[in-house]
Design an enzyme around this catalytic site. Sequence first.
Site, PDB file in Angstrom:
ATOM      1  N   HIS A  18       8.726  37.601  22.959  1.00 55.65           N
ATOM      2  CA  HIS A  18       7.528  37.529  22.099  1.00 55.65           C
ATOM      3  C   HIS A  18       7.781  36.628  20.882  1.00 55.65           C
ATOM      4  O   HIS A  18       7.323  36.912  19.784  1.00 55.65           O
ATOM      5  CB  HIS A  18       7.041  38.928  21.703  1.00 55.65           C
ATOM      6  CG  HIS A  18       8.017  39.758  20.913  1.00 55.65           C
ATOM      7  ND1 HIS A  18       8.068  41.126  20.997  1.00 55.65           N
ATOM      8  CD2 HIS A  18       8.967  39.425  20.020  1.00 55.65           C
ATOM      9  CE1 HIS A  18       9.012  41.586  20.179  1.00 55.65           C
ATOM     10  NE2 HIS A  18       9.569  40.565  19.573  1.00 55.65           N
TER      11      HIS A  18
ATOM     12  N   HIS B 134       7.373  43.155  12.934  1.00 51.35           N
ATOM     13  CA  HIS B 134       8.374  42.346  12.235  1.00 51.35           C
ATOM     14  C   HIS B 134       7.992  42.251  10.764  1.00 51.35           C
ATOM     15  O   HIS B 134       7.684  41.177  10.255  1.00 51.35           O
ATOM     16  CB  HIS B 134       8.456  40.948  12.838  1.00 51.35           C
ATOM     17  CG  HIS B 134       8.755  40.925  14.308  1.00 51.35           C
ATOM     18  ND1 HIS B 134       7.806  41.223  15.255  1.00 51.35           N
ATOM     19  CD2 HIS B 134       9.889  40.662  14.987  1.00 51.35           C
ATOM     20  CE1 HIS B 134       8.360  41.120  16.461  1.00 51.35           C
ATOM     21  NE2 HIS B 134       9.615  40.787  16.327  1.00 51.35           N
TER      22      HIS B 134
ATOM     23  N   HIS C 267      19.359  36.721  21.313  1.00 50.37           N
ATOM     24  CA  HIS C 267      19.260  35.864  20.139  1.00 50.37           C
ATOM     25  C   HIS C 267      19.768  36.607  18.918  1.00 50.37           C
ATOM     26  O   HIS C 267      19.777  37.827  18.877  1.00 50.37           O
ATOM     27  CB  HIS C 267      17.839  35.334  19.906  1.00 50.37           C
ATOM     28  CG  HIS C 267      16.768  36.346  19.580  1.00 50.37           C
ATOM     29  ND1 HIS C 267      16.426  37.411  20.389  1.00 50.37           N
ATOM     30  CD2 HIS C 267      15.936  36.435  18.514  1.00 50.37           C
ATOM     31  CE1 HIS C 267      15.416  38.092  19.853  1.00 50.37           C
ATOM     32  NE2 HIS C 267      15.109  37.526  18.689  1.00 50.37           N
TER      33      HIS C 267
ATOM     34  N   GLU D 110      16.324  43.889  21.148  1.00 48.98           N
ATOM     35  CA  GLU D 110      14.912  44.093  21.502  1.00 48.98           C
ATOM     36  C   GLU D 110      14.698  44.357  22.993  1.00 48.98           C
ATOM     37  O   GLU D 110      13.695  44.955  23.389  1.00 48.98           O
ATOM     38  CB  GLU D 110      14.086  42.859  21.127  1.00 48.98           C
ATOM     39  CG  GLU D 110      13.862  42.658  19.658  1.00 48.98           C
ATOM     40  CD  GLU D 110      12.990  41.431  19.377  1.00 48.98           C
ATOM     41  OE1 GLU D 110      12.490  41.313  18.258  1.00 48.98           O
ATOM     42  OE2 GLU D 110      12.827  40.583  20.294  1.00 48.98           O
TER      43      GLU D 110
HETATM   44 FE   LIG Z   1      10.870  40.473  17.994  1.00 48.08          FE
END
Ligand SMILES: [Fe+3]
Lengths: 283, 283, 118, 118
Positions: A12, A59, A194, A241
């Site tokens: 996302h 976020h 990441h 995530e």
């Molecule tokens: Fe995220």
Amino acid sequence: MTEIIWGLGTSHVPSIGAAMDNEKAQDEYWKPLFDGYAPAREWMAENTPDVAVIIYNDHANALGLEMIPTFAIGTDDHFNVADEGYGPRKVPNVRGHAEMSEHILVQLVNDGFDMTVCQELDVDHGLTVPLSVYCPEPGEQWPCQVIPILVNVLQYPQPTAQRCLALGEALGRAIRSFPGDLKVAVFGTGGMSHQLSGARAGLINEKFDREFLRDIKENPERLAALTREDYIREAGSEGLEMIMWLIMRGAIGDDIERVHETYHVPASNTAAALTLFAPVTAS
Amino acid sequence: MTEIIWGLGTSHVPSIGAAMDNEKAQDEYWKPLFDGYAPAREWMAENTPDVAVIIYNDHANALGLEMIPTFAIGTDDHFNVADEGYGPRKVPNVRGHAEMSEHILVQLVNDGFDMTVCQELDVDHGLTVPLSVYCPEPGEQWPCQVIPILVNVLQYPQPTAQRCLALGEALGRAIRSFPGDLKVAVFGTGGMSHQLSGARAGLINEKFDREFLRDIKENPERLAALTREDYIREAGSEGLEMIMWLIMRGAIGDDIERVHETYHVPASNTAAALTLFAPVTAS
Amino acid sequence: MTSTTPIVEGTYVYDIVQSKRGRPLNRLCLSLKESANRDQFVDDENAYCDRFGLDDDLKKAVLERDWVQMLDLGGSIFYIIKLAAIDKKSMQDLGGIFTGMTTEDFIAELRAGGRSFD
Amino acid sequence: MTSTTPIVEGTYVYDIVQSKRGRPLNRLCLSLKESANRDQFVDDENAYCDRFGLDDDLKKAVLERDWVQMLDLGGSIFYIIKLAAIDKKSMQDLGGIFTGMTTEDFIAELRAGGRSFD
Ligand SMILES: [Fe+3]
Ligand SMILES: [Fe+3]
């Protein structure tokens, strides 16, 4: 009977949304990613759900750090697209499904999941980018109603991967027990590997990602047995995530086939991937 | 090893706090209630904990309805006494225990409890009245640090009574596994039977309350098997708060004796009670 | 409607449907925790209701202090009590109103052991 | 200290201890979602930091744009990026700073498949 017609695992990343919003999808940099999405998008466009249950994380756009729920569900019938600091994305606001979200909430609490109820929620790129991955050109209105489920992935202790898989299984039961004959899609979002900060910023671990993509179908129990530390070490602090994909996998169940898969490095700082599952229909 | 030295079940009616704050404890109306507390208070004054884990609910003073956690834990090292609309109660602010609350949080999440983390929290009468029940004259400072655990009892679906008992058992394990040799008291607060609104306002069900007081020691499984509807029907919409006593009971465990018990009708709109348990020490 | 909220006669079982209905009212009541807001409310109740987006039904209930109607429209008793406090009404005053008794009779029933519904 | 937070080299594992340390900074950064606040911040950074109760260390890190120090003091990357946006810095710019590379080199490493730490 309400049924789950597909499950989508997808990154996302905000820049994927920005690339679509700024019509850069055909740029040299982005084209391979969007070309990879194409077959899944075609298939989904022919198999449209009434409701999308989207598992994601905020976020720092709707929730502050003063109160962090492990699992939350948005129960409103309307969710505004959040202003993440540059004005909201130019996509439609999101319609909820108040009755189904209440049903899911009650079933999950009865099943021993300690949900937080969000009666007001702005949804950020964590939810809207996956919607755009499904439906790049919604026009005036998204083609389905949406039930947001939020997961704490930002602050230790996050839920364990095992707990996420269990939540997914309970979520599947809750969805299927909703009266009527609605068609539901479940989105697991986030990842792939990441890391945004620290000396390991820029980390991408393709081997881990590819094994995750394989086992999210073949062996979710292996992925559920990995610790938070395993995810952080292998996939980076933000790669954790991926535990949200396990919720989708738990919901759609074991009797599935893979419709499509794509993996692309990088979407800005992130390895990006998509995998689409459909239930195997009894023959 | 950190140990749980007692468990207290107590109502947390605001007027009990007000009676103490306004020095009405010797009034004809209040004297029987406070006389009933006396033996427990004497015993607790001789068995002082380092930390009190207080299970309670907020009453529209710290949390709004936009976001309702099923279970939350306050992890700060300081909690201000909430202004409930008349200025804060004239009692000391509350000191937290950041390390122990973090430990409990991590253990509970690892045990599959989906806690919400409150890093900032004002505590209302639900927490401060039980502290005053324990310690009527704290002077400048409460005699122990406090870890607040909040439970959604206001909005359906509340956690089931069974889930509360299970949370208590996990909480007991989490407390006992905290390194060091601290002494901890666990408070279950709320109840007894009462209903504030609707045609049944003023409901008090002494029979249900007395059986609850008996079985919170003898047969918590029976109380855990009661549905939310059972509690609401028998004990009133606000009497459902009693499910919070089951968390205390789960934490302190089965090997206990009853130090003291008292039951009083009414403390303003509420049946009020206190029960004090201590572990049976091996002889 | 597929709500599984228990139905218990004479009782509000407050759920998210009720909560959604009463959002503006409960938000208004929560704001009354702060004395500056209480002053503003007292000063111009009508404008204060508008500021919190109360629809006509909710506003009417507030302005007329129709406590039963406030609950019927999704007010939560823990929020509404903050409005009652402005009128110097206690929980026992509201109890009297909810049950069609005088405050004195309501208190007398509580002192006699509470109201029983077997 | 009994924290069980995993320790992973080269990585911030953001936990409630970090979060508590960085509360004023993260609160400040969250406020920058609103453009009126961004204007006020740009207008007088020092005063804006005071308004959010930043202690001297946090304030120095903000005023000097010491991004590593902000993270060390409990800033969350998802909050700090809102401050970086004011300076028109991207996540790749910050990635370069965190790794001691130029932005261009950092992007080049990402495009070549990302940085590997086996
Ligand atoms: Fe995220
Ligand atoms: Fe209460």
